[in-house]
Design a protein around this motif. Sequence first.
Motif, PDB file in Angstrom:
ATOM      1  N   VAL A 228       5.507  17.228   2.222  1.00  0.00           N
ATOM      2  CA  VAL A 228       4.140  17.613   2.594  1.00  0.00           C
ATOM      3  C   VAL A 228       3.222  17.257   1.439  1.00  0.00           C
ATOM      4  CG1 VAL A 228       2.620  19.554   3.108  1.00  0.00           C
ATOM      5  CG2 VAL A 228       4.904  19.457   4.128  1.00  0.00           C
ATOM      6  N   MET A 229       2.120  16.572   1.756  1.00  0.00           N
ATOM      7  CA  MET A 229       1.234  16.054   0.718  1.00  0.00           C
ATOM      8  C   MET A 229      -0.057  16.853   0.648  1.00  0.00           C
ATOM      9  SD  MET A 229       3.124  13.799  -0.490  1.00  0.00           S
ATOM     10  CE  MET A 229       1.955  13.180  -1.683  1.00  0.00           C
ATOM     11  N   ASN A 230      -0.309  17.426  -0.522  1.00  0.00           N
ATOM     12  CA  ASN A 230      -1.558  18.142  -0.743  1.00  0.00           C
ATOM     13  C   ASN A 230      -2.723  17.166  -0.801  1.00  0.00           C
ATOM     14  OD1 ASN A 230      -0.548  20.880  -1.098  1.00  0.00           O
ATOM     15  ND2 ASN A 230       0.404  20.106  -2.952  1.00  0.00           N
ATOM     16  N   SER A 231      -3.894  17.638  -0.352  1.00  0.00           N
ATOM     17  CA  SER A 231      -5.086  16.805  -0.424  1.00  0.00           C
ATOM     18  C   SER A 231      -5.507  16.644  -1.883  1.00  0.00           C
ATOM     19  CB  SER A 231      -6.223  17.443   0.382  1.00  0.00           C
ATOM     20  OG  SER A 231      -7.374  16.645   0.331  1.00  0.00           O
ATOM     21  N   LEU A 232      -5.870  15.435  -2.249  1.00  0.00           N
ATOM     22  CA  LEU A 232      -6.259  15.170  -3.626  1.00  0.00           C
ATOM     23  C   LEU A 232      -7.690  15.589  -3.921  1.00  0.00           C
ATOM     24  CD1 LEU A 232      -4.648  11.644  -4.050  1.00  0.00           C
ATOM     25  CD2 LEU A 232      -3.724  13.846  -4.776  1.00  0.00           C
ATOM     26  N   LYS A 233      -8.514  15.665  -2.871  1.00  0.00           N
ATOM     27  CA  LYS A 233      -9.909  16.073  -3.023  1.00  0.00           C
ATOM     28  C   LYS A 233     -10.270  17.085  -1.946  1.00  0.00           C
ATOM     29  CE  LYS A 233     -12.021  11.967  -5.134  1.00  0.00           C
ATOM     30  NZ  LYS A 233     -13.118  10.972  -4.989  1.00  0.00           N
TER      31      LYS A 233
ATOM     32  N   VAL B  19       0.836  -1.200   0.000  1.00  0.00           N
ATOM     33  CA  VAL B  19       0.000   0.000   0.000  1.00  0.00           C
ATOM     34  C   VAL B  19       0.874   1.255   0.000  1.00  0.00           C
ATOM     35  CG1 VAL B  19      -1.877   1.227   1.176  1.00  0.00           C
ATOM     36  CG2 VAL B  19      -1.736  -1.273   1.312  1.00  0.00           C
ATOM     37  N   VAL B  20       0.515   2.208  -0.883  1.00  0.00           N
ATOM     38  CA  VAL B  20       1.288   3.442  -1.045  1.00  0.00           C
ATOM     39  C   VAL B  20       0.332   4.635  -0.979  1.00  0.00           C
ATOM     40  CG1 VAL B  20       3.096   4.557  -2.395  1.00  0.00           C
ATOM     41  CG2 VAL B  20       2.656   2.105  -2.693  1.00  0.00           C
ATOM     42  N   PRO B  21       0.034   5.146   0.211  1.00  0.00           N
ATOM     43  CA  PRO B  21      -0.924   6.257   0.320  1.00  0.00           C
ATOM     44  C   PRO B  21      -0.420   7.512  -0.395  1.00  0.00           C
ATOM     45  CG  PRO B  21      -0.592   5.182   2.445  1.00  0.00           C
ATOM     46  CD  PRO B  21       0.463   4.663   1.531  1.00  0.00           C
ATOM     47  N   ALA B  22      -1.372   8.267  -0.952  1.00  0.00           N
ATOM     48  CA  ALA B  22      -1.020   9.431  -1.763  1.00  0.00           C
ATOM     49  C   ALA B  22      -1.256  10.758  -1.067  1.00  0.00           C
ATOM     50  CB  ALA B  22      -1.790   9.406  -3.077  1.00  0.00           C
ATOM     51  N   ASP B  23      -2.056  10.785  -0.001  1.00  0.00           N
ATOM     52  CA  ASP B  23      -2.272  12.039   0.720  1.00  0.00           C
ATOM     53  C   ASP B  23      -2.574  11.717   2.175  1.00  0.00           C
ATOM     54  OD1 ASP B  23      -4.914  11.139   0.691  1.00  0.00           O
ATOM     55  OD2 ASP B  23      -5.710  12.834  -0.456  1.00  0.00           O
ATOM     56  N   ASN B  24      -2.852  12.759   2.973  1.00  0.00           N
ATOM     57  CA  ASN B  24      -3.062  12.560   4.400  1.00  0.00           C
ATOM     58  C   ASN B  24      -4.295  11.716   4.697  1.00  0.00           C
ATOM     59  OD1 ASN B  24      -1.886  15.860   5.554  1.00  0.00           O
ATOM     60  ND2 ASN B  24      -0.788  14.150   4.653  1.00  0.00           N
ATOM     61  N   PHE B  25      -5.345  11.882   3.888  1.00  0.00           N
ATOM     62  CA  PHE B  25      -6.556  11.084   4.063  1.00  0.00           C
ATOM     63  C   PHE B  25      -6.255   9.611   3.873  1.00  0.00           C
ATOM     64  CE2 PHE B  25      -9.967   8.873   1.720  1.00  0.00           C
ATOM     65  CZ  PHE B  25     -10.936   8.821   2.713  1.00  0.00           C
ATOM     66  N   GLU B  26      -5.603   9.261   2.775  1.00  0.00           N
ATOM     67  CA  GLU B  26      -5.293   7.865   2.509  1.00  0.00           C
ATOM     68  C   GLU B  26      -4.366   7.291   3.580  1.00  0.00           C
ATOM     69  OE1 GLU B  26      -5.703   8.029  -2.376  1.00  0.00           O
ATOM     70  OE2 GLU B  26      -3.854   7.274  -1.447  1.00  0.00           O
TER      71      GLU B  26
ATOM     72  N   ILE C 104      -9.915  10.048  -8.618  1.00  0.00           N
ATOM     73  CA  ILE C 104      -9.773  11.452  -8.202  1.00  0.00           C
ATOM     74  C   ILE C 104     -10.472  12.385  -9.182  1.00  0.00           C
ATOM     75  CG2 ILE C 104      -8.154  13.258  -7.524  1.00  0.00           C
ATOM     76  CD1 ILE C 104      -8.068  10.675  -5.806  1.00  0.00           C
ATOM     77  N   THR C 105     -10.252  12.183 -10.470  1.00  0.00           N
ATOM     78  CA  THR C 105     -10.955  12.949 -11.506  1.00  0.00           C
ATOM     79  C   THR C 105     -11.466  11.959 -12.551  1.00  0.00           C
ATOM     80  OG1 THR C 105      -9.027  13.282 -12.949  1.00  0.00           O
ATOM     81  CG2 THR C 105      -9.357  14.876 -11.169  1.00  0.00           C
ATOM     82  N   GLU C 106     -12.427  12.391 -13.355  1.00  0.00           N
ATOM     83  CA  GLU C 106     -13.016  11.497 -14.353  1.00  0.00           C
ATOM     84  C   GLU C 106     -13.006  12.125 -15.736  1.00  0.00           C
ATOM     85  OE1 GLU C 106     -16.387   8.928 -13.170  1.00  0.00           O
ATOM     86  OE2 GLU C 106     -16.531  10.238 -11.413  1.00  0.00           O
ATOM     87  N   GLY C 107     -12.687  11.318 -16.732  1.00  0.00           N
ATOM     88  CA  GLY C 107     -12.700  11.735 -18.123  1.00  0.00           C
ATOM     89  C   GLY C 107     -12.427  10.533 -19.002  1.00  0.00           C
ATOM     90  N   ASN C 108     -12.927  10.537 -20.225  1.00  0.00           N
ATOM     91  CA  ASN C 108     -12.841   9.352 -21.085  1.00  0.00           C
ATOM     92  C   ASN C 108     -11.777   9.418 -22.167  1.00  0.00           C
ATOM     93  OD1 ASN C 108     -14.885   8.035 -19.693  1.00  0.00           O
ATOM     94  ND2 ASN C 108     -16.498   8.874 -21.020  1.00  0.00           N
TER      95      ASN C 108
END
Length: 319
Positions: free
Chosen positions: A175-180, A145-152, A195-199
């Motif tokens: 220091v990790m910025n929040s992703l959301k 597991v590799v968390p990406a921000d403080n929440f994770e 985190i974001t959506e697009g096709n």
Amino acid sequence: MAHIEATDPNGFKPNQEIFSEILQALAAKDRDIIAVTSDSRGSGKLVPFGKKFPEQIVEVGIAEQNLVGVAAGLAAAGKKVFAVSPACFLTARALEQIKNDVAYSDNPVTVVGISAGVSYGALGSTHHSLHDFAALRCINNITVVVPADNFETAQATALAATTNSPVYLRFGKRVMNSLKEVNDDTFAFGKGRVITEGNDAAIIACGETVYPAVQAAKLLAEQGINVTVVSMHTIKPLDTDLLAKLAAACQAIVTVEEHSVYGGLGEACASYLMQHGLHKPFRIVGIPDEYTVTGSQQDIFNHYHITKEGIAEVVKGLL
């Protein structure tokens, strides 16, 4: 879940500090929570933990193999153990102990690799952990597991404490910025976080490379290219259901990681896609097969184009 106090103007911290705060909150309620360190309570941000819970921390000195062996023994005796050491040494010097004493023996140790990737910057390749995903993916019975921000990080630490099987947690220094703006996701090991959506394309990243991936998506959106960004915080088991959905919906896939391009997130994704006939234009952004340039973590990221501009260019090249 423990309350997280903000100490910088944006309320963000290094993930290692969040890990320490959550561990303290857990230890206050459960005396079976034990931290084991290899002369790394300072770099692991565990000095406050040691002061508050001196009977729940074990210091083995600079002896990573012993660290994992002691942690496995404590776990076998019913303790909930977090073995904390720099990732570069922990997953190289103590790989046999992780393989046999922890994973093969099914001892529920959370192996915590700190200062991971190229966090040590100018200390160079001896101190960089660009092999840990590859090494640990090959070992049965360990979740990576590799968390990406403080929440994770908060979610992953709390979840690891209740998981009755081996876990590897990997943290960097920055220091990790929040992703959301609103963290309303349901966090679970083995389930990627959209985190974001697009096709038009998908960018699948992990750890400290997710934030530049999100920035790249914003840059691409300004050019009319809509991108899904996934924090694939669990390298093993990989969220193959999400990966298949991305392959069906998007025209191209890019992976980004602070790891060698061999054996990590990118190759895990490529292997699944190829073996299941899900062929899409695909690129891995990571550290090439060479000893890294000397410089800070950001210098190294810049050199290897692990930046919003670099990632955006790869996406555009595939499209």
